[in-house]
Write a protein that holds these residues in place. Sequence first.
Motif, PDB file in Angstrom:
ATOM      1  N   LEU A   7     -55.142 -63.584  43.263  1.00  0.00           N
ATOM      2  CA  LEU A   7     -55.032 -63.724  44.650  1.00  0.00           C
ATOM      3  C   LEU A   7     -53.797 -65.170  44.753  1.00  0.00           C
ATOM      4  N   LEU A  11     -50.186 -65.312  46.592  1.00  0.00           N
ATOM      5  CA  LEU A  11     -50.010 -65.643  47.987  1.00  0.00           C
ATOM      6  C   LEU A  11     -49.458 -65.691  49.134  1.00  0.00           C
ATOM      7  N   LEU A  15     -48.676 -65.025  52.419  1.00  0.00           N
ATOM      8  CA  LEU A  15     -48.216 -65.298  54.030  1.00  0.00           C
ATOM      9  C   LEU A  15     -46.968 -64.714  54.054  1.00  0.00           C
ATOM     10  N   CYS A  24     -50.863 -55.991  49.995  1.00  0.00           N
ATOM     11  CA  CYS A  24     -51.890 -56.657  50.961  1.00  0.00           C
ATOM     12  C   CYS A  24     -53.015 -56.370  51.363  1.00  0.00           C
ATOM     13  N   GLN A  28     -56.740 -58.573  50.536  1.00  0.00           N
ATOM     14  CA  GLN A  28     -57.134 -58.947  51.842  1.00  0.00           C
ATOM     15  C   GLN A  28     -58.446 -58.167  52.058  1.00  0.00           C
ATOM     16  N   ALA A  31     -60.146 -61.112  49.704  1.00  0.00           N
ATOM     17  CA  ALA A  31     -60.212 -62.706  49.971  1.00  0.00           C
ATOM     18  C   ALA A  31     -61.270 -62.599  51.266  1.00  0.00           C
ATOM     19  N   CYS A  37     -61.731 -67.929  47.746  1.00  0.00           N
ATOM     20  CA  CYS A  37     -60.772 -67.232  47.961  1.00  0.00           C
ATOM     21  C   CYS A  37     -59.976 -67.427  50.075  1.00  0.00           C
ATOM     22  N   THR A  38     -60.719 -67.007  50.720  1.00  0.00           N
ATOM     23  CA  THR A  38     -61.161 -66.888  52.189  1.00  0.00           C
ATOM     24  C   THR A  38     -61.022 -68.299  52.264  1.00  0.00           C
ATOM     25  N   THR A  41     -57.405 -69.321  51.773  1.00  0.00           N
ATOM     26  CA  THR A  41     -56.171 -68.854  52.466  1.00  0.00           C
ATOM     27  C   THR A  41     -56.524 -69.119  53.830  1.00  0.00           C
ATOM     28  N   GLU A  42     -57.032 -69.245  54.365  1.00  0.00           N
ATOM     29  CA  GLU A  42     -57.554 -69.660  55.879  1.00  0.00           C
ATOM     30  C   GLU A  42     -57.103 -71.306  56.414  1.00  0.00           C
ATOM     31  N   GLN A  45     -52.565 -70.644  55.513  1.00  0.00           N
ATOM     32  CA  GLN A  45     -52.088 -70.142  56.916  1.00  0.00           C
ATOM     33  C   GLN A  45     -52.039 -70.852  57.739  1.00  0.00           C
TER      34      GLN A  45
END
Length: 65
Positions: A7, A11, A15, A24, A28, A31, A37-38, A41-42, A45
């Motif tokens: 990831l 990443l 993104l 993807c 997802q 994540a 990883c959540t 990623t958040e 972003q």
Amino acid sequence: TVNCDMLIEQLSAFLDGDLSAPECARIQRHARQCPRCTTLTEELQGTIGLCRRAAATPLPPGGPL
């Protein structure tokens, strides 16, 4: 199967929308299942969103102070 290392490697491309739909979906899915990883990623972003909004804001006339 995507793991945390995969990831992280993908990443940026994810993104930027540079991965295929199946890639993807795998990212997802991972994540959503991995709290670390959540968060990563958040937060990334959010940072990208801030940078895009800042880049779209015109500078005031007159140059630097």
